[in-house]
Design an enzyme around this catalytic site. Structure first.
Site, short mmCIF file in Angstrom:
data_model
loop_
_atom_site.label_atom_id
_atom_site.label_comp_id
_atom_site.label_asym_id
_atom_site.label_seq_id
_atom_site.Cartn_x
_atom_site.Cartn_y
_atom_site.Cartn_z
N LYS A 43 0.83 -1.22 0.00
CA LYS A 43 0.00 0.00 0.00
C LYS A 43 0.87 1.26 0.00
O LYS A 43 0.68 2.15 -0.82
CB LYS A 43 -0.93 0.03 1.23
CG LYS A 43 -1.84 -1.18 1.36
CD LYS A 43 -2.76 -1.05 2.55
CE LYS A 43 -2.06 -1.07 3.91
NZ LYS A 43 -1.42 -2.34 4.26
N ARG A 69 -10.26 0.76 7.83
CA ARG A 69 -9.80 -0.58 8.20
C ARG A 69 -10.88 -1.39 8.90
O ARG A 69 -10.66 -2.54 9.26
CB ARG A 69 -8.62 -0.44 9.17
CG ARG A 69 -7.30 -0.83 8.58
CD ARG A 69 -6.25 -0.46 9.60
NE ARG A 69 -5.07 -1.23 9.45
CZ ARG A 69 -3.94 -0.76 8.93
NH1 ARG A 69 -3.88 0.46 8.47
NH2 ARG A 69 -2.88 -1.52 8.86
N ARG A 123 11.84 -5.19 4.56
CA ARG A 123 11.71 -3.75 4.86
C ARG A 123 12.47 -3.41 6.15
O ARG A 123 13.20 -2.41 6.20
CB ARG A 123 10.24 -3.37 5.02
CG ARG A 123 10.08 -1.91 5.43
CD ARG A 123 8.66 -1.45 5.46
NE ARG A 123 7.85 -2.24 6.37
CZ ARG A 123 6.53 -2.22 6.40
NH1 ARG A 123 5.89 -1.47 5.53
NH2 ARG A 123 5.85 -2.93 7.26
N ARG A 174 10.39 -0.24 12.46
CA ARG A 174 9.05 -0.20 13.05
C ARG A 174 8.91 -1.26 14.14
O ARG A 174 9.28 -2.41 13.94
CB ARG A 174 7.99 -0.43 11.96
CG ARG A 174 7.60 0.84 11.25
CD ARG A 174 6.73 0.59 10.07
NE ARG A 174 5.52 -0.21 10.38
CZ ARG A 174 4.50 -0.35 9.53
NH1 ARG A 174 4.55 0.24 8.34
NH2 ARG A 174 3.47 -1.07 9.86
N ARG A 222 -1.09 -8.66 13.40
CA ARG A 222 -1.59 -7.67 12.44
C ARG A 222 -2.41 -8.37 11.35
O ARG A 222 -3.43 -7.87 10.90
CB ARG A 222 -0.42 -6.91 11.80
CG ARG A 222 0.17 -5.85 12.73
CD ARG A 222 1.59 -5.49 12.36
NE ARG A 222 1.71 -4.81 11.09
CZ ARG A 222 2.86 -4.67 10.43
NH1 ARG A 222 3.98 -5.18 10.93
NH2 ARG A 222 2.91 -4.04 9.30
P1 AP5 Z 1 4.78 -1.57 1.91
O1 AP5 Z 1 4.48 -0.77 0.72
O2 AP5 Z 1 5.45 -0.87 3.04
O3 AP5 Z 1 3.48 -2.32 2.41
P2 AP5 Z 1 2.23 -1.80 3.24
O4 AP5 Z 1 1.04 -2.46 2.68
O5 AP5 Z 1 2.25 -0.31 3.33
O6 AP5 Z 1 2.57 -2.47 4.64
P3 AP5 Z 1 2.44 -1.88 6.12
O7 AP5 Z 1 3.25 -2.79 6.98
O8 AP5 Z 1 2.76 -0.44 6.19
O9 AP5 Z 1 0.91 -2.10 6.35
P4 AP5 Z 1 0.07 -2.00 7.63
O10 AP5 Z 1 -1.28 -1.87 7.11
O11 AP5 Z 1 0.29 -3.11 8.58
O12 AP5 Z 1 0.69 -0.73 8.41
P5 AP5 Z 1 0.16 0.72 8.70
O13 AP5 Z 1 1.32 1.58 8.82
O14 AP5 Z 1 -0.91 1.10 7.79
O15 AP5 Z 1 5.65 -2.80 1.45
C1 AP5 Z 1 6.26 -3.66 2.38
C2 AP5 Z 1 7.62 -4.15 1.85
O16 AP5 Z 1 7.39 -4.93 0.67
C3 AP5 Z 1 8.56 -3.03 1.40
O17 AP5 Z 1 9.86 -3.38 1.72
C4 AP5 Z 1 8.38 -2.96 -0.11
O18 AP5 Z 1 9.53 -2.51 -0.76
C5 AP5 Z 1 8.05 -4.39 -0.45
N1 AP5 Z 1 7.13 -4.52 -1.58
C6 AP5 Z 1 6.05 -3.76 -1.86
N2 AP5 Z 1 5.44 -4.19 -2.98
C7 AP5 Z 1 6.14 -5.25 -3.42
C8 AP5 Z 1 6.00 -6.10 -4.57
N3 AP5 Z 1 5.01 -5.96 -5.43
N4 AP5 Z 1 6.91 -7.08 -4.70
C9 AP5 Z 1 7.92 -7.25 -3.81
N5 AP5 Z 1 8.11 -6.44 -2.74
C10 AP5 Z 1 7.23 -5.46 -2.54
O19 AP5 Z 1 -0.50 0.54 10.15
C11 AP5 Z 1 0.30 0.26 11.29
C12 AP5 Z 1 -0.59 0.18 12.52
O20 AP5 Z 1 -1.24 1.43 12.77
C13 AP5 Z 1 -1.74 -0.84 12.46
O21 AP5 Z 1 -1.32 -2.13 12.77
C14 AP5 Z 1 -2.71 -0.24 13.48
O22 AP5 Z 1 -2.32 -0.54 14.77
C15 AP5 Z 1 -2.56 1.24 13.26
N6 AP5 Z 1 -3.51 1.77 12.26
C16 AP5 Z 1 -3.21 2.32 11.05
N7 AP5 Z 1 -4.30 2.70 10.38
C17 AP5 Z 1 -5.35 2.36 11.18
C18 AP5 Z 1 -6.76 2.46 11.03
N8 AP5 Z 1 -7.32 2.98 9.93
N9 AP5 Z 1 -7.54 2.01 12.04
C19 AP5 Z 1 -7.00 1.49 13.15
N10 AP5 Z 1 -5.67 1.35 13.38
C20 AP5 Z 1 -4.85 1.79 12.38
MG MG Z 2 2.41 1.10 4.92
#
Ligand code: AP5
Ligand code: MG
Length: 261
Positions: free
Chosen positions: A13, A88, A127, A139, A150
């Site tokens: 994402k 979410r 990552r 992180r 998660r």
């Molecule tokens: P990356 O692009 O970073 O993936 P991502 O989907 O953004 O993964 P996240 O870990 O950030 O998702 P998340 O939803 O758990 O975290 P968030 O910060 O939103 O890619 C990951 C890796 O893969 C990178 O190294 C990249 O280079 C590689 N990659 C990407 N695409 C690839 C491909 N096609 N092929 C190969 N490699 C690839 O949330 C964190 C926390 O915040 C949550 O757990 C929760 O506690 C809280 N939170 C956030 N939003 C909310 C909400 N709306 N409601 C409640 N709690 C929330």
């Molecule tokens: Mg992310």
């Protein structure tokens, strides 16, 4: 363009959102990033979110809805935005619907990045290693143990959104197992196909001209329709008269007028 990127942790994402930002100059609204900033700054929101995030759970809906609602108000979000990690939960999606309705904004699409679970751990570990190599702080939730939690949160609370948006005909699923560049290309193709992207020409043209260009054919169409309605009215009058007289002459008149209209 207003889109949502939906997908499990590590599905890409953030990666795709940043690529869209670079290409189209619209903002990425990542609730994860906003919450991490709040945690680092020790704000009241950060204090509420800290332990929940560290354990892989979801921060309460009212907190994230509040953050997004304030953020959408800001000037840089007026041209459009990419929601990364929000909504979410179904209540978050409902709150977003209300918010957009209130602001007379339309959501273009929800793009779901579908990735095999087995690939997610590898990606998250990569990552973490890359961040470490750059000297950045890794992180706190990028560990195999927290990733499992998660993923469980995603399955139980976020996956229902696939049905939610599919019912509303907003959902488009992309194979997130493809290489990063291929995924970007596929998203670009979709956005183009649904008309979410402004063309270079329309971007350059002043808003008024764009409007004028659109209304000109509309005006012409209205004129034609009005003419046709008048002609039909006249024609039915003639037909009624003809029926009274029992003559076939007016029928020709009608035909002529119809062609004219
Ligand atoms: P990356 O692009 O970073 O993936 P991502 O989907 O953004 O993964 P996240 O870990 O950030 O998702 P998340 O939803 O758990 O975290 P968030 O910060 O939103 O890619 C990951 C890796 O893969 C990178 O190294 C990249 O280079 C590689 N990659 C990407 N695409 C690839 C491909 N096609 N092929 C190969 N490699 C690839 O949330 C964190 C926390 O915040 C949550 O757990 C929760 O506690 C809280 N939170 C956030 N939003 C909310 C909400 N709306 N409601 C409640 N709690 C929330
Ligand atoms: Mg992310």
């Amino acid at each position: 363009m207003r889109i949502i990127l939906l997908g499990p942790p590590g599905s890409g994402k953030g990666t795709q959102a940043q690529r869209l930002v670079q290409r189209h100059g619209i903002v990425q609204l990542s609730t994860g990033e906003m919450l991490r900033t709040a945690v680092a700054a020790g704000t009241p929101v950060g204090l509420r979110a800290k332990d929940i995030m560290a354990s892989g759970g979801l921060v309460p809906d009212d907190v994230v809805v509040g953050i997004i609602s304030d953020r959408i108000e800001q000037d840089d979000a007026k041209r459009g935005f990419i929601l990364d990690g929000f909504p979410r939960t179904v209540p978050q999606a409902q709150a977003l619907d209300e918010l957009l309705k209130h602001k007379h904004m339309k959501l273009d699409a929800v793009i779901e990045l579908r990735v095999n679970e087995s690939a997610l751990l590898e990606r998250v570990e990569t990552r973490a290693a890359e961040m470490r190599a750059r000297g950045e702080e890794v992180r706190i939730d990028d560990t195999p143990e927290v990733l499992v939690k998660r993923l469980a949160s995603y399955r139980s609370q976020t996956e229902p959104l696939i049905h939610y948006y599919s019912e509303r005909r907003k959902l488009i699923t992309v194979d997130g197992m493809m290489a990063i560049e291929q995924v970007t290309r596929e998203i670009g193709r979709i956005l183009h196909a649904i008309g979410a992207l402004e063309t270079k020409q329309s971007k350059k043209a002043p808003a008024v001209k764009r409007g004028a260009g659109k209304t000109a054919p509309k005006k012409a169409a209205k004129k034609v329709a009005k003419g046709a309605r008048k002609a039909l009215k006249r024609a039915s009058k003639v037909v009624r008269k003809a029926a009274k007289k029992g003559s076939d002459r007016p029928a020709k008149k009608v035909a002529k007028r119809r062609v004219k209209a």
